[in-house]
Scaffold this motif. Sequence first.
Motif, PDB file in Angstrom:
ATOM      1  N   UNK A  16     -18.464  19.835  29.823  1.00  0.00           N
ATOM      2  CA  UNK A  16     -17.403  20.592  29.118  1.00  0.00           C
ATOM      3  C   UNK A  16     -16.522  21.374  30.082  1.00  0.00           C
ATOM      4  N   UNK A  17     -17.098  21.740  31.247  1.00  0.00           N
ATOM      5  CA  UNK A  17     -16.364  22.573  32.220  1.00  0.00           C
ATOM      6  C   UNK A  17     -15.286  21.801  32.954  1.00  0.00           C
ATOM      7  N   UNK A  18     -15.331  20.461  32.891  1.00  0.00           N
ATOM      8  CA  UNK A  18     -14.381  19.648  33.646  1.00  0.00           C
ATOM      9  C   UNK A  18     -13.265  19.082  32.773  1.00  0.00           C
ATOM     10  N   UNK A  19     -13.467  19.081  31.461  1.00  0.00           N
ATOM     11  CA  UNK A  19     -12.557  18.372  30.559  1.00  0.00           C
ATOM     12  C   UNK A  19     -11.236  19.108  30.390  1.00  0.00           C
ATOM     13  N   UNK A  20     -10.191  18.346  30.108  1.00  0.00           N
ATOM     14  CA  UNK A  20      -8.891  18.919  29.797  1.00  0.00           C
ATOM     15  C   UNK A  20      -8.288  18.217  28.604  1.00  0.00           C
ATOM     16  N   UNK A  21      -7.830  19.005  27.609  1.00  0.00           N
ATOM     17  CA  UNK A  21      -7.160  18.419  26.445  1.00  0.00           C
ATOM     18  C   UNK A  21      -5.710  18.865  26.465  1.00  0.00           C
ATOM     19  N   UNK A  22      -4.831  17.983  26.020  1.00  0.00           N
ATOM     20  CA  UNK A  22      -3.400  18.289  26.036  1.00  0.00           C
ATOM     21  C   UNK A  22      -3.020  19.023  24.751  1.00  0.00           C
ATOM     22  N   UNK A  23      -2.329  20.148  24.898  1.00  0.00           N
ATOM     23  CA  UNK A  23      -1.843  20.927  23.759  1.00  0.00           C
ATOM     24  C   UNK A  23      -0.315  20.933  23.785  1.00  0.00           C
TER      25      UNK A  23
ATOM     26  N   UNK B 166       9.217  33.272  18.680  1.00  0.00           N
ATOM     27  CA  UNK B 166       8.060  34.107  18.992  1.00  0.00           C
ATOM     28  C   UNK B 166       7.457  33.704  20.343  1.00  0.00           C
ATOM     29  N   UNK B 167       7.373  32.386  20.536  1.00  0.00           N
ATOM     30  CA  UNK B 167       6.816  31.857  21.794  1.00  0.00           C
ATOM     31  C   UNK B 167       7.629  32.357  22.993  1.00  0.00           C
ATOM     32  N   UNK B 168       8.978  32.251  22.874  1.00  0.00           N
ATOM     33  CA  UNK B 168       9.816  32.663  24.001  1.00  0.00           C
ATOM     34  C   UNK B 168       9.681  34.162  24.247  1.00  0.00           C
ATOM     35  N   UNK B 169       9.545  34.916  23.146  1.00  0.00           N
ATOM     36  CA  UNK B 169       9.375  36.375  23.284  1.00  0.00           C
ATOM     37  C   UNK B 169       8.079  36.695  24.012  1.00  0.00           C
ATOM     38  N   UNK B 170       7.021  36.021  23.630  1.00  0.00           N
ATOM     39  CA  UNK B 170       5.719  36.260  24.269  1.00  0.00           C
ATOM     40  C   UNK B 170       5.781  35.876  25.745  1.00  0.00           C
ATOM     41  N   UNK B 171       6.457  34.767  26.023  1.00  0.00           N
ATOM     42  CA  UNK B 171       6.562  34.299  27.398  1.00  0.00           C
ATOM     43  C   UNK B 171       7.322  35.318  28.241  1.00  0.00           C
TER      44      UNK B 171
ATOM     45  N   UNK C 276       1.193  33.000  25.543  1.00  0.00           N
ATOM     46  CA  UNK C 276       1.935  32.272  24.512  1.00  0.00           C
ATOM     47  C   UNK C 276       1.237  30.976  24.117  1.00  0.00           C
ATOM     48  N   UNK C 277       0.207  30.600  24.872  1.00  0.00           N
ATOM     49  CA  UNK C 277      -0.376  29.270  24.650  1.00  0.00           C
ATOM     50  C   UNK C 277      -1.099  29.176  23.302  1.00  0.00           C
ATOM     51  N   UNK C 278      -1.364  30.328  22.676  1.00  0.00           N
ATOM     52  CA  UNK C 278      -2.004  30.276  21.353  1.00  0.00           C
ATOM     53  C   UNK C 278      -1.086  29.640  20.313  1.00  0.00           C
ATOM     54  N   UNK C 279       0.213  29.538  20.648  1.00  0.00           N
ATOM     55  CA  UNK C 279       1.151  28.895  19.722  1.00  0.00           C
ATOM     56  C   UNK C 279       1.191  27.379  19.910  1.00  0.00           C
ATOM     57  N   UNK C 280       0.373  26.880  20.808  1.00  0.00           N
ATOM     58  CA  UNK C 280       0.260  25.427  20.966  1.00  0.00           C
ATOM     59  C   UNK C 280      -0.939  24.918  20.168  1.00  0.00           C
ATOM     60  N   UNK C 281      -0.823  23.670  19.763  1.00  0.00           N
ATOM     61  CA  UNK C 281      -1.912  23.023  19.014  1.00  0.00           C
ATOM     62  C   UNK C 281      -2.455  21.842  19.814  1.00  0.00           C
ATOM     63  N   UNK C 282      -3.739  21.522  19.630  1.00  0.00           N
ATOM     64  CA  UNK C 282      -4.267  20.353  20.353  1.00  0.00           C
ATOM     65  C   UNK C 282      -3.607  19.066  19.863  1.00  0.00           C
TER      66      UNK C 282
END
Lengths: 81, 307
Positions: free
Chosen positions: B80-87, B98-103, B109-115
């Motif tokens: 699990x420590x090596x895996x990467x999923x694209x969001x 909201x995303x741009x404001x957080x950035x 801001x990455x919480x506004x991304x979905x897997x």
Amino acid sequence: MIDQIRSLFVGNETLPFDVEKLADQDNLYDAGMTSFASVQIMLAIEEKFDIEFPEEMLTRRTFASLANIADAVTKLTTEAA
Amino acid sequence: MDTGTFSAKSLLDDLFDNGILFDSGVDGLYGRSGVFEEVIERFERLVTRLGAPDKATRIHFPPGMSRATLEKSGYMKSFPQLAGCVHSFMGNEREHAKLLGMMAAGEDWTELQQPTQVALTPAACYPLYPTVAARGPVPAEGLLFELSSYCFRHEPSQDPARMQLFRMREFVRIGAADQVSAFRESWLERGKAMIESLGLPCEVDLANDPFFGRGGKMMANNQRDQGLKFELLIPVTSEEKPTACLSFNYHQDHFGQTWGLQFADGSLCHSACVGFGLERVALALFRHHGPDVNAWPAAARAALWDA
């Protein structure tokens, strides 16, 4: 103690055998226990008996049969007492 | 490049200074020079030539694979420590603002991304097994594939031999236990002879994968006890801890069970693979023979350029 250990196998869905039909000395890997299933069993045993297997005991041999597991648990609980 | 000393950081700096690798600002992600790529292309050609008599089916998968496939493969149980999923961002205009404001505020801001459905490929052969299973029963003589893919593993490091994104070339044999064992044996010999032909010091040793956690210690011990993994090691950044440049893996019927790979009679297939870490082999060559490929030993040049 063997019965307590045996009970930890009952709920594990990844095991393709009925643990009640296995003798204490039967080889669990031969019966179809995968490496990952043995890790799950290891963690369940640690929780149940409040012990931690040292690294040198985390081997295939330690978990090869109910009897081997019981020996290891006895050793660790005796040392802790 | 000072070929007398061994240090991961100084080797990386040497590679930057010689314009062989280029810094990206993230450990383990580097640009490659034309000559570095040429060495990799030549080495791949050598691998393909050595494997040619076996008539493998060649498939190149992209560096991203089906996330569902990765989940089903059991990768998250072990690494699990090596895996990467694209969001990705999948919101509306309000959420975009909201995303741009957080950035701008330096917030996460990455919480506004979905897997997405995509995971990064951790090893070249992971996308292969369901592809083969979908084609129906495996013929009695088994199957052989030659694969190449960029792979991702999240292990940032200043050791240039431990990149986060790197290429792996693989031969994968799917068949009966004796067929895949014979395949692995033949590549243990061929792989060592190939690396020796390049003038590189090497040894083959029993090995284990970097399984996660304490349970992983047990998985690693199991793997060693059963002799499932061997590595061909070359000193690259350390003499004491040489780098695994080739690996020879016997999966038993793990992927056969997971993906239902079976013969026409319903018996499960075994599998084995030999993997070539392309950047690692190139680094070993630059490390031992120096930054100027024209000055490399004649034997190494002949093996890579003349054939």
